[in-house]
Every structure is written in C-alpha cells, then in structure tokens.
Design a protein around this motif. Structure first.
Motif, short mmCIF file in Angstrom:
data_model
loop_
_atom_site.label_atom_id
_atom_site.label_comp_id
_atom_site.label_asym_id
_atom_site.label_seq_id
_atom_site.Cartn_x
_atom_site.Cartn_y
_atom_site.Cartn_z
N GLY A 179 0.82 -1.11 0.09
CA GLY A 179 -0.13 0.04 -0.05
C GLY A 179 0.70 1.21 -0.10
N ASP A 180 2.24 1.17 -0.19
CA ASP A 180 2.90 2.30 -0.09
C ASP A 180 3.05 2.69 -1.74
N VAL A 181 3.05 4.21 -1.70
CA VAL A 181 3.04 5.10 -3.02
C VAL A 181 4.30 5.24 -3.26
N ARG A 182 5.04 4.85 -4.65
CA ARG A 182 6.50 5.05 -4.86
C ARG A 182 6.48 5.52 -6.23
N ILE A 183 7.51 5.96 -6.68
CA ILE A 183 7.78 6.27 -8.13
C ILE A 183 9.06 5.69 -8.63
N LYS A 184 8.95 5.01 -9.64
CA LYS A 184 10.06 3.89 -10.19
C LYS A 184 10.01 3.77 -11.55
N ARG A 185 11.17 3.24 -12.16
CA ARG A 185 11.25 2.85 -13.46
C ARG A 185 10.85 1.49 -13.73
N ILE A 186 9.83 1.03 -14.30
CA ILE A 186 9.28 -0.08 -14.15
C ILE A 186 9.68 -0.78 -15.52
N GLU A 187 10.09 -2.19 -15.30
CA GLU A 187 10.53 -3.27 -16.46
C GLU A 187 9.76 -4.75 -16.39
N GLN A 188 8.98 -5.00 -17.38
CA GLN A 188 8.47 -6.07 -17.16
C GLN A 188 9.32 -7.33 -17.67
N VAL A 189 9.30 -8.31 -16.65
CA VAL A 189 9.99 -9.67 -16.68
C VAL A 189 9.07 -10.85 -16.70
N GLU A 190 9.47 -12.01 -17.19
CA GLU A 190 8.51 -13.17 -17.08
C GLU A 190 7.81 -13.45 -15.67
N ASN A 191 6.69 -13.23 -15.65
CA ASN A 191 5.82 -13.29 -14.27
C ASN A 191 6.13 -12.34 -13.35
N GLY A 192 6.50 -11.36 -13.66
CA GLY A 192 6.99 -10.25 -12.61
C GLY A 192 7.30 -8.87 -13.10
N LEU A 193 7.76 -7.94 -12.22
CA LEU A 193 8.05 -6.71 -12.61
C LEU A 193 9.34 -6.20 -11.88
N LEU A 194 10.10 -5.68 -12.36
CA LEU A 194 11.51 -4.85 -11.89
C LEU A 194 11.13 -3.57 -11.40
N LEU A 195 11.18 -2.91 -10.31
CA LEU A 195 11.28 -1.53 -9.90
C LEU A 195 12.80 -1.05 -9.77
N ARG A 196 13.14 -0.44 -10.82
CA ARG A 196 14.26 0.23 -10.81
C ARG A 196 14.58 1.45 -10.32
N SER A 197 15.59 1.97 -9.88
CA SER A 197 15.82 3.28 -9.30
C SER A 197 16.91 3.97 -10.19
N GLU A 198 16.92 5.32 -10.30
CA GLU A 198 17.77 5.84 -11.29
C GLU A 198 19.34 6.05 -10.61
N ASN A 199 19.21 6.07 -9.25
CA ASN A 199 20.51 6.26 -8.23
C ASN A 199 21.16 4.73 -8.23
N SER A 200 22.26 4.69 -8.37
CA SER A 200 23.10 3.25 -8.71
C SER A 200 23.09 2.84 -7.31
N GLU A 201 23.05 3.74 -6.28
CA GLU A 201 23.06 3.29 -4.96
C GLU A 201 21.96 2.47 -4.21
N TRP A 202 20.88 2.30 -4.98
CA TRP A 202 19.67 1.71 -4.70
C TRP A 202 19.59 0.44 -5.45
N PRO A 203 19.36 -0.60 -4.69
CA PRO A 203 19.14 -1.69 -5.59
C PRO A 203 17.90 -1.87 -6.32
N THR A 204 17.88 -2.68 -7.36
CA THR A 204 16.53 -3.01 -7.99
C THR A 204 15.54 -4.06 -7.26
N GLU A 205 14.38 -3.91 -7.38
CA GLU A 205 13.57 -4.55 -6.50
C GLU A 205 12.55 -5.52 -7.35
N LEU A 206 12.47 -6.66 -6.94
CA LEU A 206 11.72 -7.57 -7.87
C LEU A 206 10.22 -7.85 -7.17
N ARG A 207 9.16 -7.91 -7.90
CA ARG A 207 7.84 -8.30 -7.55
C ARG A 207 7.48 -9.37 -8.65
#
Length: 237
Positions: A179-207
């Motif tokens: 339920g958290d509101v966020r802003i990310k660059r989204i990429e679609q992968v097989e059976n999931g989504l990647l939530l990417r940050s522009e700042n390289s210090e932040w890890p990519t998250e998988l849903r």
C-alpha cells in the motif's frame, strides 16, 4: 434582451460550460456549499439568488461582480481602435488535482487517506500539445533520493492516470504491494516486474507472481518541477 434583464442563472450556466462543466469541483475548490452553483442554474425565471450569493459565485467563476453607477470600460487605446478585447487569462489555464501524499523514490510511504491540496495550474495549450487532459492527471511530490538525477527530493511530478498500461522502461507512480506509494522505472520480466531506481546506490527490486499483480499503477510520469533547496541540508533517503 438587455444586459440588465439577462437572467443571472443563464450567465452562470454559460460560464460553467466555458470552465468545463465540472460544477461540483468548482464548488468544492472555492469552499461553496454543495449545490450553491447548481441551485442557481436550476432557478425558475423570475427568481434569483441574493446579491451576496451572486458575488460569491462570480468570484468562484473568475467573473467580476459590480453594482453601481455606469463606468467606462478600461480598454487601452489599441483595444478601442481595433475593437479587440483581451481574453480572460484564467481561460488559458487548467487546474490539476494535487494530493499531500509523497511518492517515495526510496522506501515506501503509505498513501491511505491522502488529503487534497490546492490544485496546480498548467497552460491548456501545453497540456493539449502533449495529449494530456487535466481531469485525468494528478500532481504529487517526490520524497527520497533513489530517483536522482532524474527526480530529486521535494520535486513535484505530473502523472497521466490514463497511462496505466505498463510499458517497459517508463517511469510510473505506483501503489506497491504493502500500500506504499512510490515512483520507479518499471520493467516487465517473465511473471514479474522490476522496480528500478535511477540512483545506482539503490538496488533493483523484484515483484514476482502474485506480488506483481498487486502493484497498482497510478499513472505515467509526464512532467516534473524541481525544488531548489536553498537551506544546504542534505535530503533524506
């Protein structure tokens, strides 16, 4: 029919149409009682509002209210010679809803019970050139540093709520799985989504799997306004 005989209700109806016909939104924006304008528009011939109510409604619609001795039009010499009258500058702008919730660029911020703030104005021609409709957009703020250098802490962003179908590589405002509101660059992968940050210090998250289906898109990023922090303090992550 002379100007003096022109029904006030018809004047109000015409102006509301010019402003897009959203009567309840106008009443809410200017703290008028529900149906204050609509009741005037429903007024039978021969009846009408009090002068104080007429003044309130005129102010809400951007119309001048004046009762008194006749006065000269304050037209410039150029306007008098050409017969042209300057348009109402308010007609050049449309208002987009803004809410007090921040789109987290890092860890999430819950958006439950988000309160509406004063709307943000954009030029109608600017919106039109980009295929945007004010009523279908929303303005929010950004919190955190994970989307730098694209978006900074405190920036305002304009989201197009019609663009809710995910396109890989685009930046979206989303409601995440908790339920958290966020802003990310989204990429679609097989059976999931990647939530990417522009700042390289932040890890990519998988849903993945069902979690990916629980990510709700608010809208696609179409504009941002940078907040220049002059205090010298470092923005929080």
């Amino acid at each position: 029919m002379s100007d003096d005989d022109f029904p006030f209700s018809e004047l109000v109806s015409a102006r509301v149409s010019e402003l897009g016909g959203k009567v309840s939104a106008i009443e809410k924006r200017f703290d008028l009682k529900p149906d204050a304008i609509r009741n005037v528009m429903r007024t039978p011939k021969g009846a009408g509002p009090t002068l104080s109510r007429a003044k309130e409604i005129c102010e809400a619609l951007g119309l001048e209210f004046y009762i008194g001795r006749p006065r000269d039009l304050a037209a410039t010499a150029d306007e008098q010679s050409t017969g042209k009258v300057k348009p109402d500058l308010l007609d050049d702008f449309a208002f987009v809803e803004r809410f007090d919730v921040s789109l987290s660029a890092g860890h999430g911020e819950n958006g439950d019970n988000a309160r509406p703030l004063a709307p943000v104005s954009f030029r109608r021609d600017w919106l039109s050139e980009r295929g945007l409709v004010a009523e279908k957009c929303v303005v929010c703020s950004v919190r955190g540093t994970s989307m730098e250098p694209l978006l900074f802490d405190g920036d305002l962003v304009l989201l197009d709520r019609r663009r809710s179908d995910l396109r890989s590589g685009q930046v979206y405002g989303v409601v995440d799985v908790e339920g958290d509101v966020r802003i990310k660059r989204i990429e679609q992968v097989e059976n999931g989504l990647l939530l990417r940050s522009e700042n390289s210090e932040w890890p990519t998250e998988l849903r993945h799997g069902e979690d990916a289906n629980r990510v709700h898109v608010i809208g696609s990023l179409v504009w941002s306004g940078h907040n220049h922090d002059m205090s010298g303090r470092k923005a929080s992550r």
